[in-house]
Scaffold this motif. Structure first.
Motif, PDB file in Angstrom:
ATOM      1  N   MET A   1       0.844  -1.204   0.000  1.00 37.47           N
ATOM      2  CA  MET A   1       0.000   0.000   0.000  1.00 37.47           C
ATOM      3  C   MET A   1       0.875   1.248   0.000  1.00 37.47           C
ATOM      4  O   MET A   1       1.847   1.341   0.743  1.00 37.47           O
ATOM      5  N   LYS A   2       0.513   2.206  -0.825  1.00 34.90           N
ATOM      6  CA  LYS A   2       1.242   3.469  -0.867  1.00 34.90           C
ATOM      7  C   LYS A   2       0.826   4.359   0.293  1.00 34.90           C
ATOM      8  O   LYS A   2      -0.205   4.136   0.940  1.00 34.90           O
ATOM      9  N   ARG A 324      -6.423   3.718   3.180  1.00 30.86           N
ATOM     10  CA  ARG A 324      -5.788   3.166   1.993  1.00 30.86           C
ATOM     11  C   ARG A 324      -4.520   3.922   1.606  1.00 30.86           C
ATOM     12  O   ARG A 324      -3.960   3.697   0.532  1.00 30.86           O
ATOM     13  N   VAL A 326      -4.143   7.227   1.123  1.00 29.12           N
ATOM     14  CA  VAL A 326      -4.349   8.492   0.404  1.00 29.12           C
ATOM     15  C   VAL A 326      -4.677   9.547   1.457  1.00 29.12           C
ATOM     16  O   VAL A 326      -5.798   9.619   1.964  1.00 29.12           O
ATOM     17  N   GLU A 373       2.139   8.047 -11.577  1.00 26.50           N
ATOM     18  CA  GLU A 373       1.836   6.738 -10.993  1.00 26.50           C
ATOM     19  C   GLU A 373       1.113   6.892  -9.661  1.00 26.50           C
ATOM     20  O   GLU A 373       0.122   6.198  -9.389  1.00 26.50           O
ATOM     21  N   ASP A 374       1.606   7.794  -8.817  1.00 26.72           N
ATOM     22  CA  ASP A 374       0.957   8.009  -7.526  1.00 26.72           C
ATOM     23  C   ASP A 374      -0.416   8.648  -7.702  1.00 26.72           C
ATOM     24  O   ASP A 374      -1.363   8.331  -6.962  1.00 26.72           O
ATOM     25  N   GLN A 375      -0.539   9.535  -8.665  1.00 30.96           N
ATOM     26  CA  GLN A 375      -1.850  10.117  -8.927  1.00 30.96           C
ATOM     27  C   GLN A 375      -2.832   9.046  -9.417  1.00 30.96           C
ATOM     28  O   GLN A 375      -4.006   9.045  -9.024  1.00 30.96           O
ATOM     29  N   ASP A 376      -2.340   8.134 -10.245  1.00 29.08           N
ATOM     30  CA  ASP A 376      -3.185   7.020 -10.695  1.00 29.08           C
ATOM     31  C   ASP A 376      -3.672   6.194  -9.501  1.00 29.08           C
ATOM     32  O   ASP A 376      -4.814   5.733  -9.476  1.00 29.08           O
ATOM     33  N   TYR A 377      -2.796   6.009  -8.510  1.00 31.59           N
ATOM     34  CA  TYR A 377      -3.178   5.266  -7.311  1.00 31.59           C
ATOM     35  C   TYR A 377      -4.275   6.008  -6.550  1.00 31.59           C
ATOM     36  O   TYR A 377      -5.267   5.401  -6.111  1.00 31.59           O
ATOM     37  N   VAL A 378      -4.107   7.324  -6.403  1.00 33.22           N
ATOM     38  CA  VAL A 378      -5.128   8.131  -5.728  1.00 33.22           C
ATOM     39  C   VAL A 378      -6.475   7.962  -6.427  1.00 33.22           C
ATOM     40  O   VAL A 378      -7.514   7.737  -5.784  1.00 33.22           O
ATOM     41  N   ALA A 380      -7.483   5.540  -8.481  1.00 32.81           N
ATOM     42  CA  ALA A 380      -7.986   4.167  -8.379  1.00 32.81           C
ATOM     43  C   ALA A 380      -8.626   3.911  -7.020  1.00 32.81           C
ATOM     44  O   ALA A 380      -9.712   3.317  -6.923  1.00 32.81           O
ATOM     45  N   VAL A 381      -7.968   4.376  -5.955  1.00 35.83           N
ATOM     46  CA  VAL A 381      -8.517   4.185  -4.615  1.00 35.83           C
ATOM     47  C   VAL A 381      -9.825   4.974  -4.464  1.00 35.83           C
ATOM     48  O   VAL A 381     -10.811   4.466  -3.895  1.00 35.83           O
TER      49      VAL A 381
END
Length: 387
Positions: A1-2, A324, A326, A373-378, A380-381
């Motif tokens: 998890m980021k 998660r 974020v 990549e981190d923005q994509d994670y934000v 997606a979550v």
């Protein structure tokens, strides 16, 4: 998890070297780097004068004092802001009131302002100072407020803590074209940082002179300003009650180095904002609306939850995002609902647009170092949490 913060500073090797150079110099404070930083910011914004101070809170306080705000006067500002935008009036012994926000920009509402001003004129209670807050990096409709100010002898102080690098009608925020003074913040979560720090810009020499005096204990060493002939080269005069709000050369050195990249920082934020806008447009959220006269610096990227389309509460969604990794935030709790301001007589329901905004707002991660990549994670979550 980021684990992604909502904001953070970006420090490079040049920043480190600039600070180290000052640490090795003869001047850690009250030296030449402060004036260099002031000139750099003033030139970029197109203002005549700049005064660096310890924080934007100190800048707001000094700007109000320079405007002559005091007992018997009143200041108006937005309820959708950090408490410092209102506290500065209390520091001066003056009264405080708020004007509700526009439901689209979340800035001070021109319509609400006109209604309140008309009533204030009838009662002989026109404010001495108005502080429009450029929320999230987007300028208020400054020509409107400036026109009303000139008609009613009101001092306008722009709280541009979020907005360095942004513009209004193709003019840099900070030019003071539509205000008497403008305040910037250099806190680590802002667009550039000096650690802690702030700055006041103005085109009015009388305000500039007052700000310089008030910044440093009310003391002058300028022979031309003294009330008596100096006793010797050591002589100084305290002419008014001032404060120690001086920025250090260490902070200013970081500011000088950071400011070289201000346009780069803002360009990245605008790219990330555009990307959020494209990738979130199908979700049950309200995206930030930009007035066509403005170019935001995007200190914040705030979405509103369309709660009538969601099965979860505002709080539940916020908490799930945190769980998660974020690390969202909320800007701001309406100032008039804070316990201190309730004790002054304000109450929930006084400014309904700001309160409705608060019930659904979430600030997503937004900072220069946020990767795609981190923005994509934000994103997606967020999509998973909103289900």
């Amino acid at each position: 998890m980021k684990n992604i913060p909502y904001a953070r500073q970006h420090i490079n090797q040049e920043d480190v070297e600039a600070v180290v150079e000052v640490l090795k110099s003869d001047w850690l404070t009250q030296g030449p780097t402060i004036e260099r930083f002031e000139c750099q910011v003033a030139a970029y914004c197109g203002a005549k004068y700049a005064v660096a101070v310890t924080s934007a809170t100190a800048a707001l306080h000094l700007a109000c004092l320079a405007a002559g705000l005091g007992a018997g006067d009143e200041l108006w500002t937005s309820p959708n802001t950090f408490v410092a935008s209102a506290n500065c009036s209390i520091y001066c012994g003056a009264g405080i009131d708020f004007v509700d926000i526009d439901p689209h920009t979340y800035n001070l509402s021109p319509t609400a302002f006109d209604t309140k001003l008309s009533s204030a004129r009838e009662q002989g209670k026109v404010p001495k100072v108005v502080i429009p807050v450029h929320f999230a990096g987007q300028s208020c409709e400054m020509e409107f407020f400036w026109t009303r100010a000139r008609q009613n002898n009101i001092v306008i102080i722009e709280d541009a803590s979020h907005s360095i690098g942004g513009s209004y009608r193709n003019t840099k925020i900070g030019s003071c074209r539509y205000s008497d003074m403008t305040v910037f913040s250099f806190h680590p979560v802002k667009i550039i940082t000096t650690g802690e720090g702030g700055m006041i810009l103005t085109n009015r020499k009388e305000f500039y002179d007052k700000l310089l005096l008030l910044r440093s204990h009310g003391i002058t060493r300028n022979d031309a300003l003294m009330e008596k002939t100096p006793d010797g080269p050591w002589y100084y005069e305290q002419q008014v009650l001032g404060w120690n709000y001086r920025m250090t050369d260490i902070q200013a050195a970081l500011g000088v180095s950071q400011f070289v990249r201000v346009d780069e920082f803002v360009a990245r934020r605008r790219y990330l904002a555009a990307r959020y806008g494209e990738l979130l447009k199908e979700l049950p959220v309200i995206l930030p609306w930009q007035h066509p006269d403005t170019a935001s610096a995007y200190h914040l990227y705030v979405i509103g939850l369309e709660l009538n389309r969601l099965k979860k509460s505002h709080t539940a969604i916020f908490e799930e995002l945190l769980q998660r990794g974020v690390n969202v935030n909320l800007h701001y709790i309406p100032v008039h609902t804070q316990p201190y301001y309730r004790r002054l007589g304000f109450k929930p329901g006084d400014f309904p647009v700001a309160e409705e905004y608060y019930r659904k707002a979430i600030s997503l991660p937004m900072y220069y170092g946020l990767t795609d990549e981190d923005q994509d994670y934000v994103i997606a979550v967020l999509k998973e949490v909103l289900v």
